[in-house]
Design a protein around this motif. Structure first.
Motif, PDB file in Angstrom:
ATOM      1  N   UNK A  39       0.364  -0.538   0.313  1.00 30.74           N
ATOM      2  CA  UNK A  39       0.042   0.533   0.348  1.00 30.74           C
ATOM      3  C   UNK A  39       1.073   1.531   0.499  1.00 30.74           C
ATOM      4  N   UNK A  40       0.851   2.464  -0.063  1.00 30.70           N
ATOM      5  CA  UNK A  40       1.637   3.563   0.929  1.00 30.70           C
ATOM      6  C   UNK A  40       0.914   4.140   2.287  1.00 30.70           C
ATOM      7  N   UNK A  41       1.672   5.095   2.298  1.00 29.74           N
ATOM      8  CA  UNK A  41       2.153   5.267   3.774  1.00 29.74           C
ATOM      9  C   UNK A  41       1.854   6.534   3.511  1.00 29.74           C
ATOM     10  N   UNK A  42       1.278   7.627   4.039  1.00 26.13           N
ATOM     11  CA  UNK A  42       1.411   8.742   4.037  1.00 26.13           C
ATOM     12  C   UNK A  42       1.566   9.284   5.373  1.00 26.13           C
ATOM     13  N   UNK A  43       2.306  10.805   5.970  1.00 28.59           N
ATOM     14  CA  UNK A  43       1.642  11.318   7.275  1.00 28.59           C
ATOM     15  C   UNK A  43       1.251  12.143   7.100  1.00 28.59           C
ATOM     16  N   UNK A  44       0.340  11.975   7.695  1.00 27.15           N
ATOM     17  CA  UNK A  44      -1.014  13.551   7.839  1.00 27.15           C
ATOM     18  C   UNK A  44      -0.824  14.231   8.337  1.00 27.15           C
TER      19      UNK A  44
END
Length: 222
Positions: free
Chosen positions: A95-100
């Protein structure tokens, strides 16, 4: 936050024998991840695993058309179970993981963490419990997508955000696009439903803000 402060938030670490606590502390590397940064891109090798002490990392799947759906969030006091699964299986990140929200974490090399899982009952239990919780989250997501209408899903999303884990809010700061991404829908659909919720008196909408007017009306929509 320093390494000790982050590690102290995890019950499994506090339950480790002192020699294990020393070993884990020595191997931990501090990391600060700014909002907007990527923790992982889909297909990346899982060379490390993070324990998040502060912040919010969104894990999601994207399509070729540009649509996204949020799988789960990794917030304070938790880890990304997809990363742990990839570390154990030697697979790339699916998947993808992005810092919110800007995150502070400790990182461990994948090879060390893989070995610790086999040798430490406390660390192994932590991974299994995290896996079980995330599996339940994903099953609930599948159930919502398959069996619930978008208006009910949106109302539930708003209700949970206003509840804010026992610290109630009266105003949310979300764009229609951000909500669409969370729910795996189109912005136009979310905008139409929010306007309908506003017409029914549950909420008021201004640019980038959603105000709760009538919690009972919102509950009926759920």
């Amino acid at each position: 936050m320093n390494k000790s402060e982050i590690l102290a938030q995890f019950s499994f670490f506090n339950e480790l024998p002192s020699r294990w606590q020393q070993l884990v502390g020595e191997k931990a590397a501090s990391a600060s991840l700014p909002a907007g940064a990527f923790y992982f891109h889909e297909g990346d090798a899982c060379t490390h695993i993070a324990l998040v002490g502060k912040g919010d990392i969104r894990v999601y799947k994207g399509s070729e058309s540009g649509r996204e759906i949020t799988l789960y969030h990794v917030r304070t006091g938790s880890t990304c179970i997809l990363t742990a699964s990839c570390v154990l299986a030697g697979m790339s990140y699916p998947a993808s993981a992005r810092v919110e929200a800007a995150a502070e974490a400790v990182l461990f090399p994948a090879s060390d963490f893989r070995q610790w899982i086999t040798e430490s009952a406390e660390i192994r239990q932590f991974v299994f419990e995290t896996l079980a919780r995330r599996m339940a989250d994903v099953m609930a997501l599948i159930d919502e997508i398959t069996f619930r209408k978008m208006d009910a899903r949106l109302a539930t999303f708003l209700q949970q955000r206003f509840a804010n884990d026992g610290r109630p809010l009266t105003t949310l700061h979300f764009t229609h696009e951000q909500i669409a991404i969370e729910l795996g829908s189109a912005r136009e659909v979310i905008s139409r439903l929010l306007k309908e919720f506003e017409r029914l008196g549950a909420i008021s909408i201004t640019r980038g803000r959603i105000k709760l007017n009538d919690s009972k009306a919102l509950e009926r929509l759920v």
